[in-house]
Design a protein around this motif. Structure first.
Motif, short mmCIF file in Angstrom:
data_model
loop_
_atom_site.label_atom_id
_atom_site.label_comp_id
_atom_site.label_asym_id
_atom_site.label_seq_id
_atom_site.Cartn_x
_atom_site.Cartn_y
_atom_site.Cartn_z
N ALA A 118 -3.01 28.28 -19.74
CA ALA A 118 -1.68 28.65 -20.70
C ALA A 118 -0.75 27.63 -20.92
O ALA A 118 -0.38 27.25 -22.51
CB ALA A 118 -1.15 29.95 -20.49
N ALA A 119 0.00 26.99 -19.90
CA ALA A 119 0.80 26.12 -20.04
C ALA A 119 0.39 24.68 -20.81
O ALA A 119 1.14 24.24 -21.38
CB ALA A 119 1.60 25.82 -18.66
N GLU A 120 -0.86 24.38 -20.33
CA GLU A 120 -1.33 23.25 -20.99
C GLU A 120 -1.58 23.12 -22.66
O GLU A 120 -1.67 22.29 -23.03
CB GLU A 120 -2.78 22.73 -20.13
CG GLU A 120 -3.35 21.60 -20.57
CD GLU A 120 -2.81 20.30 -20.01
OE1 GLU A 120 -2.84 19.38 -20.33
OE2 GLU A 120 -2.34 20.56 -18.74
N LEU A 121 -1.98 24.42 -22.80
CA LEU A 121 -2.32 24.62 -24.32
C LEU A 121 -1.30 24.92 -25.42
O LEU A 121 -1.41 24.72 -26.38
CB LEU A 121 -3.51 25.65 -24.51
CG LEU A 121 -4.83 25.67 -23.61
CD1 LEU A 121 -5.64 26.80 -23.72
CD2 LEU A 121 -5.67 24.59 -24.42
N ILE B 48 -4.00 27.57 -34.30
CA ILE B 48 -4.38 28.50 -33.24
C ILE B 48 -5.78 28.65 -33.22
O ILE B 48 -6.41 29.31 -33.88
CB ILE B 48 -3.70 29.92 -33.78
CG1 ILE B 48 -2.17 29.81 -34.23
CG2 ILE B 48 -3.79 31.08 -32.96
CD1 ILE B 48 -1.25 29.61 -33.09
N ALA B 49 -6.17 27.85 -32.15
CA ALA B 49 -7.68 27.84 -31.79
C ALA B 49 -7.82 28.89 -30.60
O ALA B 49 -6.82 29.55 -30.01
CB ALA B 49 -8.13 26.48 -31.48
N ALA B 50 -9.35 29.21 -30.51
CA ALA B 50 -9.65 30.19 -29.60
C ALA B 50 -9.28 29.97 -28.04
O ALA B 50 -8.70 30.87 -27.49
CB ALA B 50 -11.27 30.37 -29.56
N PRO B 51 -9.21 28.66 -27.80
CA PRO B 51 -8.58 28.64 -26.29
C PRO B 51 -7.16 29.08 -25.97
O PRO B 51 -6.82 29.31 -24.94
CB PRO B 51 -8.82 27.03 -26.08
CG PRO B 51 -9.82 26.57 -26.83
CD PRO B 51 -9.83 27.70 -28.18
N MET C 58 -11.62 31.45 -19.31
CA MET C 58 -12.49 31.44 -20.26
C MET C 58 -12.15 30.41 -21.39
O MET C 58 -12.67 29.50 -22.06
CB MET C 58 -12.69 32.66 -20.84
CG MET C 58 -13.55 33.52 -20.07
SD MET C 58 -13.80 35.28 -20.95
CE MET C 58 -14.61 36.36 -19.66
N GLY C 59 -10.50 30.69 -21.72
CA GLY C 59 -10.05 29.79 -22.68
C GLY C 59 -10.03 28.18 -22.11
O GLY C 59 -10.40 27.06 -23.06
N ASN D 259 -11.90 14.37 -29.73
CA ASN D 259 -10.89 15.31 -29.45
C ASN D 259 -10.71 16.44 -30.38
O ASN D 259 -9.63 16.15 -30.97
CB ASN D 259 -9.58 14.49 -29.47
CG ASN D 259 -8.22 15.05 -28.82
OD1 ASN D 259 -8.28 16.12 -28.14
ND2 ASN D 259 -7.15 14.51 -28.72
N PRO D 260 -11.47 17.38 -30.20
CA PRO D 260 -11.55 18.39 -31.26
C PRO D 260 -10.33 19.26 -31.42
O PRO D 260 -10.04 19.67 -32.50
CB PRO D 260 -12.82 19.31 -30.82
CG PRO D 260 -13.16 18.90 -29.58
CD PRO D 260 -12.63 17.50 -29.19
N TYR D 261 -9.63 19.49 -30.25
CA TYR D 261 -8.47 20.36 -30.13
C TYR D 261 -7.08 19.68 -30.21
O TYR D 261 -6.22 20.05 -30.11
CB TYR D 261 -8.69 21.43 -29.00
CG TYR D 261 -9.80 22.21 -29.11
CD1 TYR D 261 -9.78 23.31 -30.13
CD2 TYR D 261 -10.96 22.02 -28.06
CE1 TYR D 261 -10.89 24.04 -29.88
CE2 TYR D 261 -12.04 23.03 -28.28
CZ TYR D 261 -12.10 24.10 -28.96
OH TYR D 261 -12.95 24.88 -29.06
#
Length: 556
Positions: free
Chosen positions: A262-265, A352-355, A405-406, A513-515
């Motif tokens: 979560a911290a990374e995303l 806001i992506a799924a991960p 999962m994310g 680098n899609p995200y």
């Protein structure tokens, strides 16, 4: 720091394809069985942990049905004791530990700019040791072993299986910690280590602190049970000595890599640099204090408001240190995430992506579990021995599973070379958080009204846990919880199916680098990482080299 690496910079040619499909299958299978590629080892952990989580959530559903109506007799009365234990073993040793370790093994070396994980063969041996121990422990439960088991040899097998699992997990944790400390690319100082890899380091060190204590207790229990059964209470005394490993706060220490996801995303989602990285590192390290709480087995403290001020202070000091500091660390991580999001608001709308949705909700569920861990330590609330503890454990385990999962979706382009469409994965994130709340929150409420819980050691204790007599709304709470377990089983099943589809090559081909990732693993011109991660060892000049490549430090 120089990367420890024995691989040449030139690519090593692979095996030539065979005309025989059978030969190709066995060659491919053998490549997985003996692989030293950390990405494959991590995926083995992730796959096995996901299947174990699926089975455990189904067991939770069945136990919920027994709790709602113990006259339904879905399970033989003599088997309930072992089924309860299979449920708790599955949550901790079958799910949260392998999932957290698996993602760490698969991703951390790429984030460090390393060609491989430190001691890859040891990491692979750790996986097989863990898997073999899990199979032995479950087989022992099926043979009337485990805590309070009636078959002496099966009880010994249950203990031996746990010892084997712990040795395997320790071996893999050593590899993760050694990788972060010794295999970083040139220029990758500890201050530049990505937040996920930092959380993997802290989580691995927590495992290296906690698991040896459990292993030592298991050795004593095994020797005593096999030869005397006088000093540790025999098979029924096992819960008193090692029951803490299946509960909070130990599971919080094991779930630290999930917090790192979560911290990374957050910076990636809001297209901004992580605010005050050093403080974020300190926050994650403070959460790791839960390892000390598990290490000392201080699950409860004499925090009572109905005594003298001196007695209150004596109980409050360890409570603040062992339960308050982890909560403070989590608040720091969440607060800095909010500050990072605010900084990114000037760049444009966040993606806001799924991960991120998986990671955000997973972190929230772990936070509720940490709050539960703190509340359980206040003796005036009388929550010890109730379902409240099980609810806190479920919040952490299921929340960690959502975050993992994310992470798997976010780094799938590096592991599989393909992305998984948000429209397919996003509903699973929402379903997963609904499942977690339904499974755990009713157990919190039932604990406050006195519903008994815990790890049973004999048949009368199982009957007491199943009984809803005198518990206000007990049937409703248990019904909601079993629905939550069923929804989690559905979530995991659908997620595994989507990942298998991506692994089979049926998903969308990924961009490089899609995200919009910030860290060094995303600097490669192609999406799928090669066998050795990088054609040449990269030299790192900042914590976010990919983010720095753009002219204005933002992503389009």
């Amino acid at each position: 720091m120089t990367t420890i690496d024995t691989r040449p910079d030139t690519a090593v040619p692979g095996e030539q394809p065979s005309d025989s499909a059978v030969v190709s299958f066995f060659v491919g299978a053998a490549g997985w069985v003996v692989s030293t590629d950390h990405k494959r080892i991590g995926r083995l952990y992730l796959a096995a942990g996901s299947l174990a989580l699926l089975a455990t959530s189904v067991i939770g559903l069945i136990l919920g049905l027994e709790r709602v109506d113990d006259s339904a007799a879905l399970l033989d009365a003599n088997a309930l004791l072992q089924v309860f234990q299979a449920y708790r073993v599955g949550l901790v040793f079958g799910a949260v530990l392998p999932l957290a370790l698996g993602l760490s093994i698969a991703v951390a070396p790429m984030q460090l700019g390393a060609r491989s994980i430190a001691f890859p063969r040891l990491a692979l041996a750790g996986f097989y040791s863990w898997l073999g121990g899990l199979v032995l422990a479950m087989a022992a439960l099926g043979a009337n072993g485990g805590i309070g088991g009636g078959d002496s040899n099966a009880v010994d097998l249950f203990l031996a299986g746990h010892g084997l699992m712990i040795l395997g997990l320790l071996a893999s944790a050593v590899c993760v910690a050694a990788s972060v400390l010794t295999t970083r690319a040139p220029g990758m100082t500890l201050r530049r280590v990505p937040l996920f890899s930092w959380s993997a380091l802290v989580g691995s060190l927590g495992m290296l602190l906690v698991l040896p204590v459990a292993f030592g207790s298991i050795v004593y229990l095994f020797i005593d049970h096999r030869y005397t059964s006088l000093n540790f209470g025999g098979s029924e005394g096992i819960a008193a000595w090692v029951g803490w490993i299946f509960s909070v706060p130990a599971v919080v220490a094991f779930a630290l890599p999930a917090i790192g996801v979560a911290a990374e995303l957050v910076p990636v989602t809001f297209r901004a640099r992580q605010a005050v990285r050093g403080v974020a590192f300190a926050g994650i390290a403070l959460i790791g204090v839960t390892a000390l709480s598990a290490l000392t087995q201080q699950n409860t403290h004499a925090v009572t408001f109905d005594s003298s001020p001196l007695t209150f202070i004596e109980g409050a000091i360890p409570f603040v240190l062992l339960a308050g500091l982890p909560l403070l660390g989590l608040l720091i991580v969440m607060g800095l995430g909010g500050l990072t999001a605010k900084q990114g608001s000037s760049v444009g709308r966040p993606r806001i992506a799924a991960p991120f949705v998986f990671g955000f909700f997973g972190l929230g569920m772990i936070a509720v579990g940490l709050i539960g861990n703190a509340l359980q330590g206040i003796t005036d609330l009388e929550l010890v021995g109730t379902t409240f503890e099980e609810g806190a454990t479920l919040y952490v385990v299921y929340g960690a599973a959502l975050s993992v999962m994310g992470g798997a979706v976010f780094w799938a382009p590096k592991m599989w070379g393909r992305t998984i469409a948000d429209k397919l994965v996003m509903p699973l994130a929402l379903l997963g958080v609904t499942a977690t709340v339904l499974a755990a929150l009713p157990l919190y409420l039932a604990g406050f009204v006195g519903q008994l819980g815990g790890i049973p050691a004999n048949d009368p204790e199982v009957s007491a846990i199943l009984s809803l007599d005198g518990v206000d709304g007990g049937a409703l709470w248990m019904t909601l919880s079993l629905i939550g377990h069923g929804l989690m089983a559905l979530t995991v099943f659908a997620f595994v199916g989507l990942m298998l589809k991506a692994f089979a090559g049926n998903g969308e081909m990924s961009e490089a680098n899609p995200y919009g990732g910030h860290t060094v693993e995303w600097t490669s011109p192609s999406s799928l990482a090669p066998h050795a991660n990088y054609e040449h060892v990269p030299t790192v000049a900042s914590a976010t080299p990919q983010f720095d490549m753009t002219a204005d430090g933002s992503h389009s």
